[in-house]
Motif scaffolding. Sequence first.
Motif, PDB file in Angstrom:
ATOM      1  N   UNK A  60      35.970  12.834 -40.762  1.00  0.00           N
ATOM      2  CA  UNK A  60      35.713  11.970 -42.001  1.00  0.00           C
ATOM      3  C   UNK A  60      34.599  12.708 -42.965  1.00  0.00           C
ATOM      4  N   UNK A  61      34.645  12.588 -44.155  1.00  0.00           N
ATOM      5  CA  UNK A  61      33.587  13.226 -45.106  1.00  0.00           C
ATOM      6  C   UNK A  61      33.294  12.112 -46.070  1.00  0.00           C
ATOM      7  N   UNK A  62      31.976  11.763 -46.020  1.00  0.00           N
ATOM      8  CA  UNK A  62      31.548  10.706 -46.862  1.00  0.00           C
ATOM      9  C   UNK A  62      32.466   9.556 -46.709  1.00  0.00           C
ATOM     10  N   UNK A  63      32.376   9.140 -45.297  1.00  0.00           N
ATOM     11  CA  UNK A  63      33.038   7.827 -44.917  1.00  0.00           C
ATOM     12  C   UNK A  63      34.591   7.472 -45.337  1.00  0.00           C
ATOM     13  N   UNK A  64      35.261   8.733 -45.686  1.00  0.00           N
ATOM     14  CA  UNK A  64      36.505   8.910 -45.873  1.00  0.00           C
ATOM     15  C   UNK A  64      36.998   9.805 -45.063  1.00  0.00           C
ATOM     16  N   UNK A  65      38.407   9.744 -44.902  1.00  0.00           N
ATOM     17  CA  UNK A  65      39.292  10.652 -44.257  1.00  0.00           C
ATOM     18  C   UNK A  65      39.062  12.058 -44.642  1.00  0.00           C
ATOM     19  N   UNK A  66      38.957  13.247 -44.078  1.00  0.00           N
ATOM     20  CA  UNK A  66      38.474  14.508 -44.587  1.00  0.00           C
ATOM     21  C   UNK A  66      39.726  15.311 -44.946  1.00  0.00           C
ATOM     22  N   UNK A  67      41.004  14.652 -44.766  1.00  0.00           N
ATOM     23  CA  UNK A  67      42.186  15.242 -44.931  1.00  0.00           C
ATOM     24  C   UNK A  67      42.635  16.396 -43.705  1.00  0.00           C
ATOM     25  N   UNK A  68      43.949  16.778 -43.866  1.00  0.00           N
ATOM     26  CA  UNK A  68      44.256  17.467 -42.698  1.00  0.00           C
ATOM     27  C   UNK A  68      43.945  18.903 -42.457  1.00  0.00           C
ATOM     28  N   UNK A  69      43.280  19.614 -43.454  1.00  0.00           N
ATOM     29  CA  UNK A  69      42.896  20.869 -43.076  1.00  0.00           C
ATOM     30  C   UNK A  69      41.608  21.097 -42.303  1.00  0.00           C
ATOM     31  N   UNK A  70      40.689  20.072 -42.272  1.00  0.00           N
ATOM     32  CA  UNK A  70      39.505  20.217 -41.483  1.00  0.00           C
ATOM     33  C   UNK A  70      39.878  19.813 -39.829  1.00  0.00           C
ATOM     34  N   UNK A  71      40.517  18.805 -39.644  1.00  0.00           N
ATOM     35  CA  UNK A  71      40.950  18.508 -38.314  1.00  0.00           C
ATOM     36  C   UNK A  71      41.644  19.527 -37.632  1.00  0.00           C
ATOM     37  N   UNK A  72      42.707  20.146 -38.540  1.00  0.00           N
ATOM     38  CA  UNK A  72      43.334  21.370 -37.952  1.00  0.00           C
ATOM     39  C   UNK A  72      42.758  22.438 -37.639  1.00  0.00           C
ATOM     40  N   UNK A  73      41.514  22.659 -38.288  1.00  0.00           N
ATOM     41  CA  UNK A  73      40.724  23.858 -38.024  1.00  0.00           C
ATOM     42  C   UNK A  73      39.983  23.464 -36.825  1.00  0.00           C
ATOM     43  N   UNK A  74      39.575  22.251 -36.451  1.00  0.00           N
ATOM     44  CA  UNK A  74      38.766  22.003 -35.163  1.00  0.00           C
ATOM     45  C   UNK A  74      39.584  21.992 -34.258  1.00  0.00           C
ATOM     46  N   UNK A  75      41.122  21.629 -34.296  1.00  0.00           N
ATOM     47  CA  UNK A  75      41.989  21.517 -33.190  1.00  0.00           C
ATOM     48  C   UNK A  75      42.132  23.138 -32.771  1.00  0.00           C
ATOM     49  N   UNK A  76      42.271  24.161 -33.735  1.00  0.00           N
ATOM     50  CA  UNK A  76      42.571  25.460 -33.476  1.00  0.00           C
ATOM     51  C   UNK A  76      41.541  26.130 -32.983  1.00  0.00           C
ATOM     52  N   UNK A  77      40.120  25.640 -33.357  1.00  0.00           N
ATOM     53  CA  UNK A  77      38.985  26.257 -32.735  1.00  0.00           C
ATOM     54  C   UNK A  77      38.806  25.583 -31.150  1.00  0.00           C
ATOM     55  N   UNK A  78      39.251  24.359 -30.917  1.00  0.00           N
ATOM     56  CA  UNK A  78      39.100  23.709 -29.747  1.00  0.00           C
ATOM     57  C   UNK A  78      40.098  24.350 -28.899  1.00  0.00           C
ATOM     58  N   UNK A  79      41.309  24.772 -29.220  1.00  0.00           N
ATOM     59  CA  UNK A  79      42.420  25.246 -28.384  1.00  0.00           C
ATOM     60  C   UNK A  79      41.972  26.709 -28.276  1.00  0.00           C
ATOM     61  N   UNK A  80      41.297  27.496 -28.999  1.00  0.00           N
ATOM     62  CA  UNK A  80      40.987  28.825 -28.655  1.00  0.00           C
ATOM     63  C   UNK A  80      39.897  28.827 -27.797  1.00  0.00           C
ATOM     64  N   UNK A  81      38.735  27.959 -27.841  1.00  0.00           N
ATOM     65  CA  UNK A  81      37.679  27.684 -26.763  1.00  0.00           C
ATOM     66  C   UNK A  81      38.245  27.415 -25.336  1.00  0.00           C
ATOM     67  N   UNK A  82      39.298  26.522 -25.534  1.00  0.00           N
ATOM     68  CA  UNK A  82      39.872  26.326 -24.219  1.00  0.00           C
ATOM     69  C   UNK A  82      40.589  27.393 -23.630  1.00  0.00           C
ATOM     70  N   UNK A  83      41.229  28.038 -24.470  1.00  0.00           N
ATOM     71  CA  UNK A  83      42.032  29.408 -23.778  1.00  0.00           C
ATOM     72  C   UNK A  83      41.004  30.380 -23.593  1.00  0.00           C
ATOM     73  N   UNK A  84      39.786  30.491 -23.681  1.00  0.00           N
ATOM     74  CA  UNK A  84      38.651  31.308 -23.344  1.00  0.00           C
ATOM     75  C   UNK A  84      38.293  32.364 -24.136  1.00  0.00           C
ATOM     76  N   UNK A  85      38.557  32.146 -25.503  1.00  0.00           N
ATOM     77  CA  UNK A  85      38.509  33.092 -26.429  1.00  0.00           C
ATOM     78  C   UNK A  85      36.986  33.401 -26.697  1.00  0.00           C
TER      79      UNK A  85
END
Length: 107
Positions: A60-85
């Motif tokens: 979310x961003x200002x009580x609305x959906x933030x768009x696909x870019x932010x969740x995709x970035x968070x997902x890539x970061x989470x996957x990288x952290x999970x893989x031990x980067x």
Amino acid sequence: MSSGAELVAATAVLGAGTFAFRFAGPVLRSRMTLPGRAERLLEVAVVVLLAALVATSALTDAHTFAGPARPAGVAVGALSAWRGAPFLVVVVAAAATTAVLRLIGAP
């Protein structure tokens, strides 16, 4: 407008309150015992609370959906952290994913 003295007093009160809450945990730990089930629920509650905070910030961003870019970035970061980067790689990968998606027009 608040005066400088009021701001300093409010900061001191908030700091003292925060310190008191943090200090109470170790002090009261030896005086209070919780049932094993309650301790397990509190441990799970911490994880659930942090997951909810991450989801809210990522989606979310200002009580609305933030768009696909932010969740995709968070997902890539989470996957990288999970893989031990390393942390720097996690941050750069997440930021780069979001930036590239926004560059090609994703909100």
